[in-house]
Scaffold this motif. Structure first.
Motif, short mmCIF file in Angstrom:
data_model
loop_
_atom_site.label_atom_id
_atom_site.label_comp_id
_atom_site.label_asym_id
_atom_site.label_seq_id
_atom_site.Cartn_x
_atom_site.Cartn_y
_atom_site.Cartn_z
N UNK A 153 31.42 -53.30 -25.72
CA UNK A 153 30.20 -52.60 -25.49
C UNK A 153 30.27 -52.67 -23.92
N UNK A 154 30.47 -53.82 -22.98
CA UNK A 154 30.72 -53.71 -21.56
C UNK A 154 31.77 -52.75 -21.27
N UNK A 155 32.90 -52.73 -21.74
CA UNK A 155 33.71 -51.76 -21.34
C UNK A 155 33.60 -50.42 -21.53
N UNK A 156 32.52 -49.81 -22.74
CA UNK A 156 32.03 -48.53 -22.52
C UNK A 156 30.89 -48.24 -21.45
N UNK A 157 30.18 -49.38 -21.02
CA UNK A 157 29.41 -49.15 -19.84
C UNK A 157 30.25 -49.16 -18.56
N UNK A 158 31.23 -49.87 -18.52
CA UNK A 158 32.31 -49.75 -17.51
C UNK A 158 32.83 -48.16 -17.22
N UNK A 159 33.16 -47.56 -18.41
CA UNK A 159 34.06 -46.49 -18.54
C UNK A 159 33.10 -45.54 -17.68
N UNK A 160 31.80 -45.50 -18.35
CA UNK A 160 30.73 -44.46 -17.66
C UNK A 160 30.55 -44.91 -16.02
N UNK A 161 30.56 -46.22 -15.79
CA UNK A 161 30.36 -46.30 -14.29
C UNK A 161 31.65 -45.95 -13.43
N UNK A 162 32.64 -45.72 -14.07
CA UNK A 162 33.50 -45.23 -13.19
C UNK A 162 33.35 -43.90 -12.46
N UNK A 163 32.32 -42.90 -12.88
CA UNK A 163 31.93 -41.83 -12.31
C UNK A 163 31.39 -42.21 -10.64
N UNK A 164 30.96 -43.53 -10.56
CA UNK A 164 30.54 -43.81 -9.06
C UNK A 164 31.52 -43.77 -7.99
#
Length: 219
Positions: A153-164
């Motif tokens: 789940x943290x990995x999914x959040x991390x993937x979304x955060x790469x947009x930064x």
């Protein structure tokens, strides 16, 4: 959508895939690095090593108190100052992501290790195993069953955060989509496509986390 609506996507697919590749690469490296760093921090906090344990707690609380975008800025400007030379946006972002994710993964790892029953630790001590041997051979394999869903789940959040990473001019997937949208004057099509890609990848990650959670309950 008609064929003409899909033309900006199909014509720019190699460029978009290159951006997606960077997002996946950042996610993979930050996840692996964050887990390794998180395990070290978790062990330091659990063993209550003098001086190191309070520092580790300060590290975790500090990184979790600030937004990721600020951490990216810190390392983008700070690392070159410390080294006396530029290291590039990619390496600065990788350092920032690993350090940031390490704080979150450390809490997951700490909770997982604490979920192992006290009797397991006592039995290992009775067998003459040292602390690190107990963690490696007994506690960690058991804790992984409990930690795995949260780690995914943290990995999914991390993937979304790469947009930064757009803030340091790296062309991740979202940045590539924005460039194509501006160049082709097709923002609706491109951003709908981006949303579908993020949705598909996150759904796969969430499904995997759910399966791991069910498996841990039946183990």
């Amino acid at each position: 959508m008609s064929a003409s609506d899909l033309a900006p996507i199909t014509n720019s697919l190699p460029f978009l895939l290159q951006g997606l590749g960077l997002s996946v690469l950042l996610t993979a490296i930050a996840m692996v690095g964050g887990i390794v760093l998180g395990l070290v921090i978790a062990l330091v906090r659990l063993t209550r090593v003098p001086v190191l344990a309070p520092f580790a707690a300060l590290y975790v609380n500090g990184f979790r108190a600030v937004p990721l975008i600020l951490v990216i800025f810190w390392f983008y400007f700070l690392v070159p100052l410390l080294l006396g030379r530029s290291v590039g946006a990619l390496y600065s972002v990788l350092i920032a992501f690993v350090m940031f994710e390490g704080a979150y993964y450390s809490e997951i790892m700490r909770a997982g290790l604490q979920s192992v029953r006290v009797g397991q630790w006592q039995a290992a001590k009775a067998l003459g195993l040292g602390y690190l041997q107990t963690v490696r051979l007994i506690a960690l394999p058991q804790a992984l069953r409990n930690m795995a869903p949260l780690m995914v789940t943290q990995g999914v959040i991390l993937f979304q955060d790469t947009a930064l990473v757009y803030v340091v001019s790296l062309h991740d997937f979202m940045t590539s989509v924005s460039i194509v949208a501006n160049n082709t004057s097709s923002p609706v099509e491109m951003y709908v496509f981006a949303a579908l890609v993020y949705l598909a990848i996150c759904q796969v990650g969430n499904a995997l986390a759910g399966r791991l959670k069910r498996a841990s309950r039946t183990a």
